[in-house]
Each structure stands twice: as structure tokens, then as C-alpha cells.
Design a protein around this motif. Structure first.
Motif, PDB file in Angstrom:
ATOM      1  N   ALA A  94       0.836  -1.206   0.000  1.00  0.00           N
ATOM      2  CA  ALA A  94       0.000   0.000   0.000  1.00  0.00           C
ATOM      3  C   ALA A  94       0.867   1.251   0.000  1.00  0.00           C
ATOM      4  N   MET A  95       0.460   2.200  -0.827  1.00  0.00           N
ATOM      5  CA  MET A  95       1.132   3.498  -0.873  1.00  0.00           C
ATOM      6  C   MET A  95       0.057   4.576  -0.966  1.00  0.00           C
ATOM      7  N   ASN A  96      -0.099   5.342   0.112  1.00  0.00           N
ATOM      8  CA  ASN A  96      -1.109   6.405   0.174  1.00  0.00           C
ATOM      9  C   ASN A  96      -2.515   5.876  -0.125  1.00  0.00           C
ATOM     10  N   GLU A  97      -2.927   4.876   0.642  1.00  0.00           N
ATOM     11  CA  GLU A  97      -4.254   4.283   0.470  1.00  0.00           C
ATOM     12  C   GLU A  97      -5.061   4.415   1.757  1.00  0.00           C
ATOM     13  N   GLU A  98      -4.983   5.576   2.406  1.00  0.00           N
ATOM     14  CA  GLU A  98      -5.643   5.739   3.706  1.00  0.00           C
ATOM     15  C   GLU A  98      -7.161   5.608   3.627  1.00  0.00           C
ATOM     16  N   SER A  99      -7.750   5.848   2.477  1.00  0.00           N
ATOM     17  CA  SER A  99      -9.210   5.804   2.382  1.00  0.00           C
ATOM     18  C   SER A  99      -9.765   4.387   2.300  1.00  0.00           C
ATOM     19  N   THR A 100      -8.938   3.415   1.920  1.00  0.00           N
ATOM     20  CA  THR A 100      -9.431   2.050   1.742  1.00  0.00           C
ATOM     21  C   THR A 100      -8.694   1.003   2.577  1.00  0.00           C
ATOM     22  N   ILE A 101      -7.531   1.331   3.108  1.00  0.00           N
ATOM     23  CA  ILE A 101      -6.675   0.302   3.700  1.00  0.00           C
ATOM     24  C   ILE A 101      -7.310  -0.373   4.918  1.00  0.00           C
ATOM     25  N   PRO A 113     -10.502 -17.592  10.935  1.00  0.00           N
ATOM     26  CA  PRO A 113     -10.149 -17.195  12.305  1.00  0.00           C
ATOM     27  C   PRO A 113      -8.648 -17.148  12.554  1.00  0.00           C
ATOM     28  N   SER A 114      -7.874 -17.927  11.776  1.00  0.00           N
ATOM     29  CA  SER A 114      -6.418 -17.908  11.926  1.00  0.00           C
ATOM     30  C   SER A 114      -5.796 -17.208  10.721  1.00  0.00           C
ATOM     31  N   SER A 115      -5.997 -15.899  10.649  1.00  0.00           N
ATOM     32  CA  SER A 115      -5.465 -15.093   9.551  1.00  0.00           C
ATOM     33  C   SER A 115      -4.529 -14.024  10.098  1.00  0.00           C
ATOM     34  N   GLU A 116      -3.437 -13.797   9.406  1.00  0.00           N
ATOM     35  CA  GLU A 116      -2.603 -12.634   9.691  1.00  0.00           C
ATOM     36  C   GLU A 116      -2.627 -11.731   8.462  1.00  0.00           C
ATOM     37  N   VAL A 117      -2.645 -10.437   8.700  1.00  0.00           N
ATOM     38  CA  VAL A 117      -2.653  -9.470   7.605  1.00  0.00           C
ATOM     39  C   VAL A 117      -1.385  -8.641   7.698  1.00  0.00           C
ATOM     40  N   ILE A 118      -0.632  -8.627   6.614  1.00  0.00           N
ATOM     41  CA  ILE A 118       0.623  -7.878   6.559  1.00  0.00           C
ATOM     42  C   ILE A 118       0.485  -6.762   5.535  1.00  0.00           C
ATOM     43  N   VAL A 119       0.613  -5.535   5.997  1.00  0.00           N
ATOM     44  CA  VAL A 119       0.561  -4.381   5.108  1.00  0.00           C
ATOM     45  C   VAL A 119       1.974  -3.847   4.925  1.00  0.00           C
ATOM     46  N   VAL A 120       2.395  -3.746   3.684  1.00  0.00           N
ATOM     47  CA  VAL A 120       3.707  -3.187   3.360  1.00  0.00           C
ATOM     48  C   VAL A 120       3.480  -1.740   2.951  1.00  0.00           C
ATOM     49  N   ALA A 121       3.610  -0.841   3.936  1.00  0.00           N
ATOM     50  CA  ALA A 121       3.382   0.588   3.697  1.00  0.00           C
ATOM     51  C   ALA A 121       4.679   1.196   3.195  1.00  0.00           C
ATOM     52  N   ASN A 122       4.727   1.504   1.907  1.00  0.00           N
ATOM     53  CA  ASN A 122       5.971   2.012   1.332  1.00  0.00           C
ATOM     54  C   ASN A 122       5.737   3.330   0.615  1.00  0.00           C
ATOM     55  N   GLY A 123       6.550   4.308   0.959  1.00  0.00           N
ATOM     56  CA  GLY A 123       6.450   5.612   0.328  1.00  0.00           C
ATOM     57  C   GLY A 123       5.205   6.392   0.673  1.00  0.00           C
ATOM     58  N   SER A 124       4.495   6.004   1.729  1.00  0.00           N
ATOM     59  CA  SER A 124       3.241   6.687   2.087  1.00  0.00           C
ATOM     60  C   SER A 124       3.511   7.984   2.845  1.00  0.00           C
ATOM     61  N   THR A 125       2.767   9.004   2.487  1.00  0.00           N
ATOM     62  CA  THR A 125       2.870  10.296   3.176  1.00  0.00           C
ATOM     63  C   THR A 125       1.574  10.629   3.911  1.00  0.00           C
ATOM     64  N   ASP A 126       0.631   9.686   3.909  1.00  0.00           N
ATOM     65  CA  ASP A 126      -0.643   9.911   4.604  1.00  0.00           C
ATOM     66  C   ASP A 126      -0.738   8.951   5.797  1.00  0.00           C
ATOM     67  N   GLU A 127      -1.957   8.625   6.236  1.00  0.00           N
ATOM     68  CA  GLU A 127      -2.146   7.800   7.426  1.00  0.00           C
ATOM     69  C   GLU A 127      -2.383   6.326   7.104  1.00  0.00           C
ATOM     70  N   THR A 128      -1.872   5.869   5.960  1.00  0.00           N
ATOM     71  CA  THR A 128      -2.053   4.464   5.578  1.00  0.00           C
ATOM     72  C   THR A 128      -1.577   3.514   6.667  1.00  0.00           C
ATOM     73  N   ALA A 129      -0.369   3.710   7.153  1.00  0.00           N
ATOM     74  CA  ALA A 129       0.207   2.800   8.151  1.00  0.00           C
ATOM     75  C   ALA A 129      -0.591   2.820   9.447  1.00  0.00           C
ATOM     76  N   LEU A 130      -0.952   4.003   9.930  1.00  0.00           N
ATOM     77  CA  LEU A 130      -1.698   4.136  11.172  1.00  0.00           C
ATOM     78  C   LEU A 130      -3.035   3.410  11.098  1.00  0.00           C
ATOM     79  N   ARG A 131      -3.747   3.615  10.008  1.00  0.00           N
ATOM     80  CA  ARG A 131      -5.072   3.011   9.885  1.00  0.00           C
ATOM     81  C   ARG A 131      -4.986   1.498   9.703  1.00  0.00           C
ATOM     82  N   ALA A 132      -3.937   1.036   9.049  1.00  0.00           N
ATOM     83  CA  ALA A 132      -3.737  -0.405   8.911  1.00  0.00           C
ATOM     84  C   ALA A 132      -3.458  -1.039  10.266  1.00  0.00           C
TER      85      ALA A 132
END
Length: 329
Positions: A94-101, A113-132
Motif C-alpha cells: 500500500a502506498m497512500n491508500e488511507e481511504s481504503t486500507i 479465524p487464523s489469519s494474519e494481515v501484513i501491510v507493506v506501507a511504502n512511500g506513504s505520506t498519509d495515514e495508511t500505516a496508522l489506519r492499517a
């Protein structure tokens, strides 16, 4: 014209109106610069808050749209997997996908029930990482953009699941639409592709679609049509990942050529029209993504000819080209 009473006059002028509380709904809450508050619809309290009871409810909501029979069939496929090992790793570059992430992460968590979600926040200048993170994802932070498809490799290297499911951060695909890819891999498929053929009726056909069809024909898998690792969502088995290595994921057509050439089980399992969900992005009038994808297909064809000969393993039928060359001389 009739006279207005004092009360009526105040009402007309906007004075004395009763305030009506706005009904809460799926409305985004404005965030002040520097605020740590995520979107209202995506807000999940962090561990340590009063939210313990809600967590159990959230676990139950994973199966909200799954019939009891399908639940049992799906869970039966995972009984041999140790409880401390994730069944599925959902990998989302994800890169600058704060509206959908946040919603993309939540749908990924609802797959099993046994799922892990890994978000690779690269080059983001918005709140993508925080919201993920707030939505429950493990986030890998990279200050600079990693480049097309590199995020898939990075996420795969961190994943622990038996099934690696790849989606994008700019589209929200419901969990029940993602589950067939995981089920296919758990049932023995090594690569579960999106059975999306693309708009083949258009004239001219887009060069990326032509490249996908051509590569599958060259690989002896014309039955796949335009199904490709270039398109998300798709899932791969742990076995397939270890066979081709993480570096191959940087070039999806190359990875597809390698797994088919090595005899792994590749199937188009479920159609999702991602062309409608993710319109092409153009910069300066040039379709940069098309150029990247076509180069990746060229790399896959080059790998085939290097490993299987200049005709990629195909015979020349009855032609004797050497004889033709000698006569010309």
C-alpha cells in the motif's frame, strides 16, 4: 400577506429552532493534522482498553456471511495445521491508500479465524500505516517507494501462513470473495488465480491482455486464458513459494512461467472483475504500468527460451530450417 407571530418570525429567521442530533452513520470523520484518530468507521480500540468482550464478538463476525456447512468444510481443510501457525497470510502492499486500507485489512482478517494481515506501507505520506495498524494489521514501514510488485516479495518474506494471499490496498474485496482462493490452495492447488479474462471484446485488445494470453499459450496452458499472477487477488501455497523463491514474486509473469514449467498445479479458481475496481492510473499521458507489465512478460519469455530452447520447448514440426539455410547459401 398575513402577519407572522413572534414565534413564527423567529422560526423563519432561523432563531429558536430545535437542534436535531445528527444520526450516526458511515460518515468519515475529519481528522485534524497530527491527530491519531482514524476514520470513524474504521476505529478499533487497542488492546488494554475495555474492548475484551468486543474482541470475542469480532471473532464470531468472521463467519457472519458463511453458512454452517461451508464453515465446517473450510475448517476441515485446516485441522492438520498447528494452532500456533497462521492458516492464511494476507499480504497488502500500500502506498497512500488511507481511504481504503482499513476496510481491506478487516476483510482480510475475516477470511479465516487464523489469519494474519501484513501491510507493506511504502512511500506513504498519509495515514495508511496508522489506519492499517488500528485495523489489526502487522505493518512493515518503508519510507521510500519500493517499486511495482516489490511489496509482494517483502510481505511474503515476513509471512508465516500456509497460504499466501495477495491483494491490493486500493480496493476492498469482501472476505467471501477472497475465501475461494484460500480454499483452493488448502485443497491442493499451488497457484490460485483470479479467473478474470479482461475486456477481450474491445478493439483493439489491450496489449497487457494480449501478453497474458500469449504467455499462457506459450506455457501450454491456453485453458487459463488471460488469468495471470499479474492480477490480484491470487493465492500461492507455501510449497510454491519455496519452489520459486521470493525474488520471482517481483515479476509475476516470470513466477507464473516458473511454477507451470516446474509442473505445479496452477488453476483459475474464481472471477473478480478487478478492472472495474482499480481503474488504470496514467501520468503525463503515458501508461507507465503497462510498460512495466509488458517488460515483465518479456522477462518470462526470455526465461523460457533460456531454459527450454529458442522455441520454448515447442518442436518445429516437419520443417528442416537447417536445410533451407544451406540452400539459400
Amino acid at each position: 400577506m398575513e402577519d407572522l407571530s413572534e414565534g413564527q418570525q423567529k422560526t423563519k429567521n432561523g432563531v429558536g429552532k430545535k437542534s436535531v442530533a445528527k444520526r450516526p452513520g458511515r460518515i468519515r470523520k475529519k481528522i485534524k493534522k497530527g491527530s491519531m484518530t482514524p476514520h470513524r468507521t474504521h476505529q478499533i480500540k487497542r488492546p488494554g482498553s475495555k474492548n475484551k468482550k468486543r474482541r470475542s464478538k469480532r471473532a464470531k463476525s468472521i463467519w457472519a456471511k458463511v453458512s454452517p456447512l461451508e464453515q465446517e468444510q473450510f475448517m476441515a481443510l485446516t485441522r492438520s495445521i498447528p494452532s500456533d501457525e497462521p492458516v492464511v497470510s494476507v499480504i497488502i502492499p500500500a502506498m497512500n491508500e488511507e481511504s481504503t486500507i482499513a476496510e481491506a485489512v478487516l476483510e482480510g482478517r475475516r477470511i479465516h479465524p487464523s489469519s494474519e494481515v501484513i501491510v507493506v506501507a511504502n512511500g506513504s505520506t498519509d495515514e495508511t500505516a496508522l489506519r492499517a495498524e488500528t485495523a489489526g494489521a502487522q505493518v512493515l514501514h518503508y519510507h521510500d517507494p519500493l517499486g511495482h510488485d516489490v511489496g509482494r516479495r517483502v510481505g511474503a518474506e515476513a509471512a508465516k501462513g500456509r497460504v499466501l494471499l495477495f491483494v491490493d490496498g486500493d480496493m476492498v474485496i469482501p472476505a467471501h470473495q477472497l475465501r475461494p482462493f484460500v480454499q483452493a490452495v488448502l485443497s491442493g492447488v499451488d497457484i490460485a488465480l483470479n479467473d478474470y479474462k479482461g475486456p477481450v471484446q474491445r478493439t483493439p485488445v489491450h496489449p497487457v491482455i494480449e501478453a497474458k494470453y500469449a504467455l499462457n499459450i506459450l506455457l501450454g496452458r491456453s485453458d487459463l486464458g488471460g488469468a495471470s499472477l499479474t492480477a490480484v487477488p491470487h493465492a500461492i501455497s507455501r510449497k510454491a513459494y519455496e519452489t520459486i523463491g521470493s525474488n520471482a514474486l517481483i515479476s509475476p509473469p516470470l513466477a507464473q512461467a516458473m511454477v507451470i514449467a516446474k509442473g505445479l498445479n496452477v488453476q483459475a479458481v474464481h472471477p473478480i472483475p478487478v478492472g472495474q475496481l482499480n481503474p488504470s492510473r496514467r501520468k503525463g499521458g503515458a501508461d507507465l504500468l503497462t510498460e512495466v507489465i509488458l517488460r515483465d512478460h518479456h522477462e518470462a519469455v526470455h526465461w523460457l527460451t533460456e531454459n527450454d530452447g529458442p522455441r520454448a520447448g515447442y518442436t518445429d514440426l516437419y520443417r528442416d530450417r537447417q536445410l533451407v539455410r544451406s540452400e539459400v547459401k
